[in-house]
Design a protein around this motif. Structure first.
Motif, PDB file in Angstrom:
ATOM      1  N   UNK A   6      15.572   4.135 -15.000  1.00 42.61           N
ATOM      2  CA  UNK A   6      14.969   3.088 -15.831  1.00 42.61           C
ATOM      3  C   UNK A   6      13.453   3.119 -15.659  1.00 42.61           C
ATOM      4  N   UNK A   7      12.758   3.386 -16.771  1.00 39.80           N
ATOM      5  CA  UNK A   7      11.301   3.460 -16.775  1.00 39.80           C
ATOM      6  C   UNK A   7      10.724   2.062 -16.956  1.00 39.80           C
ATOM      7  N   UNK A   8       9.981   1.592 -15.951  1.00 38.88           N
ATOM      8  CA  UNK A   8       9.412   0.241 -16.006  1.00 38.88           C
ATOM      9  C   UNK A   8       7.906   0.249 -16.244  1.00 38.88           C
ATOM     10  N   UNK A   9       7.377   1.393 -16.722  1.00 37.33           N
ATOM     11  CA  UNK A   9       5.943   1.504 -17.033  1.00 37.33           C
ATOM     12  C   UNK A   9       5.074   1.256 -15.800  1.00 37.33           C
ATOM     13  N   UNK A  10       5.596   1.646 -14.633  1.00 37.47           N
ATOM     14  CA  UNK A  10       4.862   1.544 -13.362  1.00 37.47           C
ATOM     15  C   UNK A  10       4.540   0.101 -12.968  1.00 37.47           C
ATOM     16  N   UNK A  11       5.421  -0.810 -13.302  1.00 39.36           N
ATOM     17  CA  UNK A  11       5.291  -2.194 -12.847  1.00 39.36           C
ATOM     18  C   UNK A  11       5.925  -2.266 -11.459  1.00 39.36           C
ATOM     19  N   UNK A  12       5.138  -1.938 -10.461  1.00 34.16           N
ATOM     20  CA  UNK A  12       5.671  -1.797  -9.099  1.00 34.16           C
ATOM     21  C   UNK A  12       6.177  -3.117  -8.526  1.00 34.16           C
ATOM     22  N   UNK A  13       5.487  -4.196  -8.814  1.00 33.08           N
ATOM     23  CA  UNK A  13       5.915  -5.497  -8.287  1.00 33.08           C
ATOM     24  C   UNK A  13       7.307  -5.852  -8.814  1.00 33.08           C
ATOM     25  N   UNK A  64       4.885   5.537  -4.600  1.00 28.74           N
ATOM     26  CA  UNK A  64       3.989   6.193  -3.659  1.00 28.74           C
ATOM     27  C   UNK A  64       3.925   5.302  -2.419  1.00 28.74           C
ATOM     28  N   UNK A  65       3.589   5.897  -1.299  1.00 27.96           N
ATOM     29  CA  UNK A  65       3.560   5.115  -0.052  1.00 27.96           C
ATOM     30  C   UNK A  65       2.572   3.964  -0.160  1.00 27.96           C
ATOM     31  N   UNK A  66       1.402   4.218  -0.760  1.00 28.35           N
ATOM     32  CA  UNK A  66       0.405   3.150  -0.886  1.00 28.35           C
ATOM     33  C   UNK A  66       0.934   2.010  -1.757  1.00 28.35           C
ATOM     34  N   UNK A  67       1.638   2.363  -2.851  1.00 29.37           N
ATOM     35  CA  UNK A  67       2.177   1.333  -3.742  1.00 29.37           C
ATOM     36  C   UNK A  67       3.280   0.534  -3.057  1.00 29.37           C
ATOM     37  N   UNK A  68       4.047   1.203  -2.203  1.00 29.53           N
ATOM     38  CA  UNK A  68       5.121   0.485  -1.497  1.00 29.53           C
ATOM     39  C   UNK A  68       4.541  -0.469  -0.456  1.00 29.53           C
ATOM     40  N   UNK A  69       3.522  -0.023   0.247  1.00 26.58           N
ATOM     41  CA  UNK A  69       2.875  -0.908   1.224  1.00 26.58           C
ATOM     42  C   UNK A  69       2.320  -2.155   0.524  1.00 26.58           C
ATOM     43  N   UNK A  70       1.690  -1.934  -0.634  1.00 28.42           N
ATOM     44  CA  UNK A  70       1.043  -3.029  -1.357  1.00 28.42           C
ATOM     45  C   UNK A  70       2.043  -3.958  -2.029  1.00 28.42           C
ATOM     46  N   UNK A  71       3.029  -3.383  -2.707  1.00 24.65           N
ATOM     47  CA  UNK A  71       3.960  -4.185  -3.499  1.00 24.65           C
ATOM     48  C   UNK A  71       5.238  -4.548  -2.764  1.00 24.65           C
ATOM     49  N   UNK A  72       5.562  -3.793  -1.714  1.00 21.66           N
ATOM     50  CA  UNK A  72       6.778  -4.071  -0.966  1.00 21.66           C
ATOM     51  C   UNK A  72       6.631  -5.220   0.012  1.00 21.66           C
ATOM     52  N   UNK A  73       5.433  -5.424   0.521  1.00 23.17           N
ATOM     53  CA  UNK A  73       5.213  -6.471   1.530  1.00 23.17           C
ATOM     54  C   UNK A  73       5.624  -7.857   1.053  1.00 23.17           C
ATOM     55  N   UNK A  74       5.222  -8.287  -0.162  1.00 28.40           N
ATOM     56  CA  UNK A  74       5.625  -9.628  -0.610  1.00 28.40           C
ATOM     57  C   UNK A  74       7.136  -9.775  -0.795  1.00 28.40           C
ATOM     58  N   UNK A  75       7.858  -8.656  -0.885  1.00 26.10           N
ATOM     59  CA  UNK A  75       9.312  -8.685  -1.076  1.00 26.10           C
ATOM     60  C   UNK A  75      10.050  -8.298   0.202  1.00 26.10           C
ATOM     61  N   UNK A  76       9.357  -8.376   1.338  1.00 24.61           N
ATOM     62  CA  UNK A  76       9.950  -8.054   2.644  1.00 24.61           C
ATOM     63  C   UNK A  76      10.465  -6.617   2.689  1.00 24.61           C
ATOM     64  N   UNK A  77       9.765  -5.724   2.017  1.00 26.70           N
ATOM     65  CA  UNK A  77      10.108  -4.296   1.994  1.00 26.70           C
ATOM     66  C   UNK A  77      11.600  -4.091   1.749  1.00 26.70           C
ATOM     67  N   UNK A  78      12.024  -4.226   0.494  1.00 21.81           N
ATOM     68  CA  UNK A  78      13.452  -4.251   0.164  1.00 21.81           C
ATOM     69  C   UNK A  78      14.172  -2.909   0.226  1.00 21.81           C
ATOM     70  N   UNK A  79      13.444  -1.810   0.459  1.00 20.31           N
ATOM     71  CA  UNK A  79      14.093  -0.503   0.483  1.00 20.31           C
ATOM     72  C   UNK A  79      13.751   0.309   1.705  1.00 20.31           C
ATOM     73  N   UNK A  80      14.622   1.261   2.001  1.00 27.70           N
ATOM     74  CA  UNK A  80      14.401   2.206   3.089  1.00 27.70           C
ATOM     75  C   UNK A  80      13.958   3.541   2.489  1.00 27.70           C
ATOM     76  N   UNK A  81      12.933   4.151   3.060  1.00 26.71           N
ATOM     77  CA  UNK A  81      12.489   5.467   2.600  1.00 26.71           C
ATOM     78  C   UNK A  81      13.490   6.505   3.099  1.00 26.71           C
TER      79      UNK A  81
END
Length: 289
Positions: free
Chosen positions: A73-80, A97-114
């Motif tokens: 599913x293409x979300x147009x890079x809406x990482x949040x 990307x790792x930088x995007x996950x650090x930035x956008x994952x933090x408010x969601x308690x990092x919902x995924x495992x790499x």
């Protein structure tokens, strides 16, 4: 009559060659018994060319043979939003990307495992510009009134931030500024550049290649000039990985099998990417490099 039969025969062969795989995939989807489907895996992606294998027909076919349905599913890079959907269970996997996950994952308690590294950008991300407006990085320091189209909270913004620091571009170090022209993904940033609503755009492939095909557009900086700045990873929902570890293992196994097959047959990879992107062969070769 002989010529007509020959033409019909050739037409039938071509129709079978190119049409049957599509029909077969549709039939398999329609006739799949829910009782025999082990899991459905939805992956949150965007149009970055590095995700081509993950969303390829080959990977879907291999996993479907094992009882797994896969959908990108293409979300147009809406990482949040991607992180929220991963947390809510709407997605079982997501790329970032790792930088995007650090930035956008933090408010969601990092919902995924790499669970895997997909690639490192080596020229796949770039800052491009209309040469008559911004010809060099030094122009970014000197000129005023410029507009830069980019996707916020994405690898594009990360590349901009890094460029601002490394080359000491004061204007770009501001979190807010009149130069900011936010876009909904790389294709939208490219559209803004081509419409000349932006002087500069930060893009990822295949949009970098599409942009540089236009006379007058030049590359100011590419990720080939950086080291491990933009690294893509595959994330799996923590809940899904606990409930369906065999599904995660299957996807990873088949992903690397497809990647291996493409590595051993680069001509087929080129042809499949040409078909998917409609970019000429010579440019596809450069892009895949």
């Amino acid at each position: 009559s002989a010529i007509a039969i020959l033409v019909l025969g050739i037409g039938g062969i071509l129709a079978f060659k190119y049409g049957w795989p599509v029909v077969q995939e549709r039939l398999q989807l329609e006739t799949s018994d829910a009782r025999d489907t082990k899991a459905k895996m939805v992956i949150g992606v965007d149009n970055w060319i590095g995700y081509f294998i993950l969303c390829s027909a080959d990977l879907r076919k291999r996993l479907r043979a094992g009882g797994y349905l896969v959908q990108c599913k293409d979300d147009k890079a809406d990482y949040a939003a991607r992180m929220q959907r991963l947390r809510d269970g709407e997605l079982q996997f997501a790329v970032a990307t790792i930088d995007a996950y650090v930035l956008n994952g933090a408010p969601k308690a990092f919902p995924g495992t790499i669970v895997a590294v997909i690639d490192e950008s080596k020229g796949g991300d770039a800052i491009v510009a209309w040469k008559d407006r911004i010809a060099t990085l030094d122009d970014l320091k000197k000129k005023t009134g410029m507009k830069i189209a980019f996707t916020p909270n994405s690898p594009s913004e990360h590349l901009l931030k890094s460029t601002a620091v490394h080359f000491d571009i004061a204007a770009l170090r501001q979190k807010q500024g009149p130069w900011r022209l936010e876009a909904n993904g790389s294709p939208d940033a490219l559209d803004k550049l081509l419409a000349k609503n932006a002087d500069v755009a930060v893009l990822w492939e295949p949009d970098v290649t599409r942009a540089l095909a236009h006379p007058g557009i030049t590359k100011l900086l590419g990720s080939e000039d950086t080291n491990k700045l933009i690294v893509d990873v595959l994330l799996v929902s923590r809940k899904f990985s606990q409930e369906k570890p065999e599904a995660v293992a299957s996807l990873l196994t088949e992903y690397f099998q497809v990647a291996k097959a493409y590595r051993e047959n680069t001509q087929r990879l080129e042809q499949d990417v040409i078909e998917a992107t409609r970019i000429p062969q010579d440019r596809v070769k450069a892009m895949l490099n």
